[in-house]
Enzyme design. Sequence first.
Site, PDB file in Angstrom:
ATOM      1  CG  LEU A   8      -6.289  -4.374  -8.473  1.00  0.00           C
ATOM      2  CD1 LEU A   8      -5.825  -5.413  -9.180  1.00  0.00           C
ATOM      3  CD2 LEU A   8      -6.194  -4.473  -6.997  1.00  0.00           C
ATOM      4  CE1 TYR A  29      -1.115  -9.634  -5.629  1.00  0.00           C
ATOM      5  CE2 TYR A  29      -2.434  -9.511  -3.425  1.00  0.00           C
ATOM      6  CZ  TYR A  29      -1.628  -8.942  -4.427  1.00  0.00           C
ATOM      7  OH  TYR A  29      -1.627  -7.505  -4.119  1.00  0.00           O
ATOM      8  CD  GLU A  85      -2.937   0.607  -8.808  1.00  0.00           C
ATOM      9  OE1 GLU A  85      -3.968   0.181  -8.192  1.00  0.00           O
ATOM     10  OE2 GLU A  85      -2.571  -0.080  -9.695  1.00  0.00           O
ATOM     11  CE  LYS A  97      -5.055  -8.001  -4.906  1.00  0.00           C
ATOM     12  NZ  LYS A  97      -4.517  -6.776  -4.421  1.00  0.00           N
TER      13      LYS A  97
HETATM   14  N1  PDD Z   1      -3.939  -4.732  -2.240  1.00  0.00           N
HETATM   15  N2  PDD Z   1      -4.274  -1.126  -5.925  1.00  0.00           N
HETATM   16  C1  PDD Z   1      -3.173  -2.090  -5.578  1.00  0.00           C
HETATM   17  C2  PDD Z   1      -1.934  -1.989  -6.489  1.00  0.00           C
HETATM   18  C3  PDD Z   1      -3.393  -2.996  -4.745  1.00  0.00           C
HETATM   19  O1  PDD Z   1      -2.690  -4.106  -4.318  1.00  0.00           O
HETATM   20  C4  PDD Z   1      -4.711  -3.251  -3.811  1.00  0.00           C
HETATM   21  C5  PDD Z   1      -4.960  -4.058  -3.056  1.00  0.00           C
HETATM   22  C6  PDD Z   1      -5.761  -2.078  -4.169  1.00  0.00           C
HETATM   23  C7  PDD Z   1      -6.939  -2.083  -3.406  1.00  0.00           C
HETATM   24  O2  PDD Z   1      -7.810  -3.268  -3.984  1.00  0.00           O
HETATM   25  P1  PDD Z   1      -9.118  -3.883  -3.042  1.00  0.00           P
HETATM   26  O3  PDD Z   1      -9.948  -2.826  -2.699  1.00  0.00           O
HETATM   27  O4  PDD Z   1      -9.691  -4.710  -4.048  1.00  0.00           O
HETATM   28  O5  PDD Z   1      -8.441  -4.272  -1.867  1.00  0.00           O
HETATM   29  C8  PDD Z   1      -5.294  -1.189  -5.257  1.00  0.00           C
HETATM   30  C9  PDD Z   1      -4.213  -5.824  -1.350  1.00  0.00           C
HETATM   31  C10 PDD Z   1      -5.004  -5.421  -0.339  1.00  0.00           C
HETATM   32  C11 PDD Z   1      -2.660  -6.251  -0.916  1.00  0.00           C
HETATM   33  O6  PDD Z   1      -1.809  -6.544  -1.924  1.00  0.00           O
HETATM   34  O7  PDD Z   1      -2.518  -6.685   0.071  1.00  0.00           O
END
Ligand code: PDD
Length: 291
Positions: free
Chosen positions: A211, A38, A188, A152
């Site tokens: 991620l 996703y 993270e 992801k």
């Molecule tokens: N999540 N680490 C994890 C485990 C994440 O699920 C996310 C983002 C991030 C930050 O990634 P980015 O800057 O590309 O949004 C780091 C999204 C927002 C979610 O699951 O809703």
Amino acid sequence: MEKTIKTKSVFFNGYFYPESKPLLPILDRGVCFGDGLYELIRCIGGKFLLFTRHINRMRKSADFLEIPFLYSDDELLETAQKLVKINEIKDGELYIEITRGNAPRYHEFPEKAKPNFFMVLNPLREMPDGCWIRGVKVITFPDIRWSYCHFKTINLLPNVLAKEMAKKGNAYEAFFMRGDEKGTYFTEGSSSSIFSVKNGVLRTPELDNILPGVTRDAVINIAKKLNIKVEERRVYLKEFKISDEVFLTSTVSEVMPVIQMDKKKISNGKPGFLTLRLQFHYKKFMQEHFQ
Ligand code: PDD
């Protein structure tokens, strides 16, 4: 006066449908195995933040997992723009999912399945009052995930458990921790990337089974342009406890100050100077990177 409730339209395998229509069959590999990926992309004023970067991340992971990615960037952007128009949502979160498709439930890759692909544009979620100004609390949680956290994937049960624990602890986010011979270190957040500041140096966990956050990358680049020293390496709990500032980043959270971890305040319990500086510059960056 009677109110008409507008049903949201979603994109599924090439067509638009009302959100209420059941679209994914129970033999979908995402439903049965979590066999899918996703993305979440910010929509602001009807435009999409760093759209291509998000799609590239998804495309690369799909290639590795041998899930055919059937759409071009242009087709996807056009579809996303249609969702803005149809749904009349200008500020929102675009959720995109791809799964390996429908097949009888055997673990190995099916020979003939065609991927299921859908996009949903949701209004921006409600955020805690004043969170960007006042900062938020986080809890720590063991990183019970697997070795492919750079994808992801829709396998999010550990993240779900961590976030629920945060909610129960009246916190905004849970920070995952792992251990090595030197001690406990951070990886993270359950849905965010982690940063800390000590003596003017910005530290963030290296890309080792986490991620590669799109926001993380943008913030690192902004910091470097501002001549802030950036270290990408393991950040240990003992260092974290004495850091001057902590913040987290994500598509939804942007640059979010963290003022307390578990029961302990970070520094004086107020958002730090560098955090607020990066928050300001990231806001500016957002206005310049729409598609
Ligand atoms: N999540 N680490 C994890 C485990 C994440 O699920 C996310 C983002 C991030 C930050 O990634 P980015 O800057 O590309 O949004 C780091 C999204 C927002 C979610 O699951 O809703």
